[in-house]
Design a protein around this motif. Structure first.
Motif, PDB file in Angstrom:
ATOM      1  N   PRO A  91     -27.356  20.794  -0.617  1.00 46.71           N
ATOM      2  CA  PRO A  91     -26.930  20.030   0.565  1.00 46.71           C
ATOM      3  C   PRO A  91     -25.802  19.044   0.284  1.00 46.71           C
ATOM      4  N   ALA A  92     -25.736  18.512  -0.942  1.00 42.32           N
ATOM      5  CA  ALA A  92     -24.730  17.493  -1.254  1.00 42.32           C
ATOM      6  C   ALA A  92     -23.305  18.020  -1.180  1.00 42.32           C
ATOM      7  N   VAL A  93     -23.118  19.345  -1.285  1.00 42.59           N
ATOM      8  CA  VAL A  93     -21.756  19.880  -1.333  1.00 42.59           C
ATOM      9  C   VAL A  93     -21.368  20.630  -0.071  1.00 42.59           C
ATOM     10  N   LEU A  94     -22.302  20.799   0.851  1.00 51.05           N
ATOM     11  CA  LEU A  94     -22.023  21.603   2.040  1.00 51.05           C
ATOM     12  C   LEU A  94     -21.341  20.769   3.119  1.00 51.05           C
ATOM     13  N   GLY A  95     -20.278  21.298   3.689  1.00 53.46           N
ATOM     14  CA  GLY A  95     -19.686  20.681   4.867  1.00 53.46           C
ATOM     15  C   GLY A  95     -18.406  19.913   4.661  1.00 53.46           C
ATOM     16  N   GLN A  96     -18.040  19.557   3.398  1.00 57.40           N
ATOM     17  CA  GLN A  96     -16.815  18.795   3.180  1.00 57.40           C
ATOM     18  C   GLN A  96     -16.434  18.803   1.711  1.00 57.40           C
ATOM     19  N   GLY A  97     -15.169  18.529   1.459  1.00 54.18           N
ATOM     20  CA  GLY A  97     -14.702  18.428   0.086  1.00 54.18           C
ATOM     21  C   GLY A  97     -14.459  19.787  -0.555  1.00 54.18           C
ATOM     22  N   ALA A  98     -13.790  19.744  -1.713  1.00 56.58           N
ATOM     23  CA  ALA A  98     -13.451  20.974  -2.429  1.00 56.58           C
ATOM     24  C   ALA A  98     -14.591  21.493  -3.291  1.00 56.58           C
ATOM     25  N   GLU A  99     -15.597  20.654  -3.559  1.00 58.36           N
ATOM     26  CA  GLU A  99     -16.667  21.061  -4.466  1.00 58.36           C
ATOM     27  C   GLU A  99     -17.436  22.269  -3.940  1.00 58.36           C
ATOM     28  N   GLU A 100     -17.616  22.372  -2.631  1.00 58.96           N
ATOM     29  CA  GLU A 100     -18.335  23.519  -2.065  1.00 58.96           C
ATOM     30  C   GLU A 100     -17.640  24.826  -2.445  1.00 58.96           C
ATOM     31  N   PHE A 101     -16.331  24.881  -2.301  1.00 61.05           N
ATOM     32  CA  PHE A 101     -15.590  26.097  -2.616  1.00 61.05           C
ATOM     33  C   PHE A 101     -15.441  26.277  -4.124  1.00 61.05           C
ATOM     34  N   ARG A 102     -15.446  25.171  -4.861  1.00 64.51           N
ATOM     35  CA  ARG A 102     -15.388  25.270  -6.316  1.00 64.51           C
ATOM     36  C   ARG A 102     -16.654  25.947  -6.839  1.00 64.51           C
ATOM     37  N   ARG A 103     -17.794  25.552  -6.311  1.00 65.98           N
ATOM     38  CA  ARG A 103     -19.042  26.168  -6.760  1.00 65.98           C
ATOM     39  C   ARG A 103     -19.138  27.625  -6.304  1.00 65.98           C
ATOM     40  N   LEU A 104     -18.641  27.901  -5.111  1.00 62.48           N
ATOM     41  CA  LEU A 104     -18.638  29.277  -4.640  1.00 62.48           C
ATOM     42  C   LEU A 104     -17.774  30.144  -5.556  1.00 62.48           C
ATOM     43  N   GLY A 105     -16.591  29.656  -5.910  1.00 63.20           N
ATOM     44  CA  GLY A 105     -15.719  30.397  -6.817  1.00 63.20           C
ATOM     45  C   GLY A 105     -16.345  30.571  -8.190  1.00 63.20           C
ATOM     46  N   ARG A 106     -16.997  29.516  -8.691  1.00 58.17           N
ATOM     47  CA  ARG A 106     -17.645  29.613  -9.996  1.00 58.17           C
ATOM     48  C   ARG A 106     -18.778  30.639  -9.975  1.00 58.17           C
ATOM     49  N   SER A 107     -19.500  30.707  -8.861  1.00 58.66           N
ATOM     50  CA  SER A 107     -20.577  31.686  -8.736  1.00 58.66           C
ATOM     51  C   SER A 107     -20.041  33.109  -8.788  1.00 58.66           C
ATOM     52  N   LEU A 108     -18.968  33.367  -8.058  1.00 59.37           N
ATOM     53  CA  LEU A 108     -18.400  34.716  -8.028  1.00 59.37           C
ATOM     54  C   LEU A 108     -17.792  35.083  -9.384  1.00 59.37           C
ATOM     55  N   PHE A 109     -17.194  34.099 -10.069  1.00 60.37           N
ATOM     56  CA  PHE A 109     -16.657  34.369 -11.410  1.00 60.37           C
ATOM     57  C   PHE A 109     -17.787  34.717 -12.372  1.00 60.37           C
ATOM     58  N   THR A 110     -18.894  33.986 -12.290  1.00 61.39           N
ATOM     59  CA  THR A 110     -20.049  34.276 -13.138  1.00 61.39           C
ATOM     60  C   THR A 110     -20.579  35.675 -12.871  1.00 61.39           C
ATOM     61  N   ALA A 111     -20.686  36.015 -11.582  1.00 58.32           N
ATOM     62  CA  ALA A 111     -21.163  37.354 -11.224  1.00 58.32           C
ATOM     63  C   ALA A 111     -20.230  38.430 -11.764  1.00 58.32           C
ATOM     64  N   THR A 112     -18.935  38.181 -11.722  1.00 64.20           N
ATOM     65  CA  THR A 112     -17.957  39.147 -12.231  1.00 64.20           C
ATOM     66  C   THR A 112     -18.125  39.370 -13.725  1.00 64.20           C
ATOM     67  N   VAL A 113     -18.281  38.271 -14.482  1.00 64.43           N
ATOM     68  CA  VAL A 113     -18.436  38.382 -15.935  1.00 64.43           C
ATOM     69  C   VAL A 113     -19.714  39.132 -16.295  1.00 64.43           C
ATOM     70  N   VAL A 114     -20.817  38.773 -15.651  1.00 61.75           N
ATOM     71  CA  VAL A 114     -22.096  39.435 -15.944  1.00 61.75           C
ATOM     72  C   VAL A 114     -22.029  40.914 -15.575  1.00 61.75           C
ATOM     73  N   LEU A 115     -21.403  41.209 -14.442  1.00 61.48           N
ATOM     74  CA  LEU A 115     -21.282  42.602 -14.014  1.00 61.48           C
ATOM     75  C   LEU A 115     -20.421  43.401 -14.993  1.00 61.48           C
ATOM     76  N   ALA A 116     -19.335  42.789 -15.481  1.00 63.98           N
ATOM     77  CA  ALA A 116     -18.473  43.473 -16.449  1.00 63.98           C
ATOM     78  C   ALA A 116     -19.212  43.736 -17.751  1.00 63.98           C
ATOM     79  N   LEU A 117     -19.944  42.735 -18.245  1.00 61.59           N
ATOM     80  CA  LEU A 117     -20.719  42.931 -19.477  1.00 61.59           C
ATOM     81  C   LEU A 117     -21.792  43.989 -19.296  1.00 61.59           C
TER      82      LEU A 117
END
Length: 492
Positions: A91-117
């Motif tokens: 809840p702390a990151v939803l609705g404003q600021g860049a952190e929400e999209f930063r975490r979303l991007g980090r999640s997708l990057f993590t998924a990409t790395v795990v999927l590649a491995l």
């Protein structure tokens, strides 16, 4: 009770609060909004995966389950797991600021790395489709739906809905600043409903800027327990010694209130702030701003690649604009002007010409009609601007040739406003910090009002960008620039 760093109207550190602290009951709208985000992410991921799987799997229906079904299900599950682990739904990151999209991007990057491995381990030949097509498509769709949800939330907040009740406590001057900022930026979600001061009085007796003063700072915890405020905003005041702040934190335990404390470094925020415990003492650590290194190299590469792509994309529009400028009035297509860039180095900026020939020489005659702020010369109805120039300025089309400046490395896609040499010569030591980075085609000033901004506010935004720059912040600014240009606010 939740304790944290500075949030909301003061700075962008809100997304950096520890998520373990978010345990207090949320307002109904907060719960509904979080459920909406989670549901939208799950539906978007499922639709993208199903669409890609069905499209490519239909060509090999006999081996659908073996080749496509398992990978499709695994990709969807992996993305949702990464979103959970990265706390992209906190809840702390939803609705404003860049952190929400930063975490979303980090999640997708993590998924990409795990999927590649995983693909390497299983020697799967079909894994590239999910790495290079599915996950990027999921990123585009989820970021878009989150942005649309955020627009809805901000609209509600501008109408006085979906706001968190705040009790502000500090000196009248600092509380006044907080009230002013929350009213100016309602999308941040705070509404100051009550104030506590040292003596229990405000400049207007029992009110401060129209907000009731309900008591003294010593009575703060009692008001929170009795009236159920969701945020206790502690602003600077000599009353707040370390011992009193600690006792306030203890006294707020058991309430639903989030305690936030304004640090002295008002304009330092984002990734540069860290809270560390040293010898049992909580310390606010401020890392140095980054002007070199890998992230800056990535930014430079993105700038040049982005400029090249945009020049190709906008080539037909630029040709049409250039022809319109030629047909509208005498003079060349482009206007060239010397500007000051990184480290004080001058360069020639390119724009489509929006004024009549000899406009610069006529500026002295209009000096008494200057409506600009600080060192800037601006006029809402400048007689030197041509008919085509008025349209170009309103939608910032005159600035498209600056993409060539970005391509050559003199400018960046995002950065401070490029000053004139005479402006730069008048800078004091503080303002000269704007020259530590490349000037930008757009920036915080562009999405915050442009020419309508007071000079001091424009400088503050530029310095904030210099201090708190990040790739995520650049992404948010570029996204918001499109809306600012379409609305044409502050452009003249």
């Amino acid at each position: 009770m939740r304790q944290g760093g500075l949030v909301g109207p003061f700075s962008s550190t809100r997304g950096r609060l520890t998520d373990e602290a978010i345990s207090q009951p949320a307002n109904d709208w907060e719960q509904r909004y979080r459920r909406s985000v989670i549901t939208s992410d799950m539906v978007a991921t499922a639709l993208v995966v199903a669409g890609i799987g069905n499209f490519f799997g239909a060509r090999d229906a006999a081996n659908w389950h073996e080749k496509w079904g398992i990978l499709a299900f695994g990709t969807e599950l992996l993305v949702l797991a990464a979103l959970t682990v990265s706390r992209a739904w906190a809840p702390a990151v939803l609705g404003q600021g860049a952190e929400e999209f930063r975490r979303l991007g980090r999640s997708l990057f993590t998924a990409t790395v795990v999927l590649a491995l995983g693909g390497i381990a299983l020697t799967s030949r079909n894994i590239k489709l999910w790495i290079f097509v599915a996950i990027p498509a999921i990123g585009i769709v989820t970021m878009t739906e989150r942005y649309l949800l955020r627009l809805w939330l901000h609209k509600q907040r501008k109408e006085g809905q979906c706001l968190r009740p705040v009790l502000a406590a500090g000196s009248p001057a600092t509380v006044h600043d907080l009230i002013t900022r929350t009213r100016k930026f309602p999308h941040l979600g705070w509404r100051i409903e009550a104030v506590c001061t040292t003596d229990g009085l405000g400049p207007d007796g029992d009110h401060l800027d129209g907000v009731p003063v309900v008591g003294q700072l010593a009575d703060l915890a009692g008001h929170v327990h009795r009236d159920g405020y969701r945020v206790v905003a502690v602003t600077p005041d000599p009353h707040w010694t370390p011992d009193r702040l600690q006792r306030l934190a203890w006294n707020l335990e058991g309430s639903d209130a989030e305690m936030v404390v304004a640090p002295v470094l008002m304009e330092v925020a984002g990734p540069r702030l860290h809270v560390d415990a040293v010898l049992g003492i909580p310390l606010l650590r401020v890392s140095l701003p980054t002007f070199t290194g890998a992230r800056r190299a990535i930014k430079a590469a993105v700038d040049r690649l982005g400029a090249a792509l945009l020049l190709v994309l906008f080539a037909p529009l630029m040709a049409f604009v250039g022809l319109s400028v030629l047909l509208d009035s005498r003079g060349g297509v482009f206007y060239r002007q010397r500007r000051v860039g990184k480290d004080g180095q001058e360069f020639t900026i390119l724009k489509f010409r929006t004024m009549v020939a000899g406009a610069h020489a006529a500026r002295a005659e209009l000096a008494d009609r200057d409506e600009g702020a600080g060192l800037l010369f601006k006029m809402r109805r400048d007689p030197r601007v041509t008919r085509v120039g008025t349209v170009l300025r309103r939608y910032s089309l005159d600035e498209l040739p600056q993409l060539f400046n970005v391509l050559t490395g003199a400018m960046s896609l995002v950065g401070p406003r490029p000053p004139l040499p005479e402006e730069s010569a008048a800078y004091g030591p503080d303002i000269r910090r704007r020259l530590l980075v490349k000037p930008g085609l757009t920036g915080l000033w562009q999405i915050s009002g442009r020419s309508d901004l007071p000079w001091e506010e424009a400088v503050r935004l530029d310095l904030r960008y210099v201090e708190d720059w990040s790739l995520a912040l650049d992404t948010v600014i570029l996204w918001k620039t499109l809306r600012a240009v379409i609305h044409g606010q502050g452009a003249y």
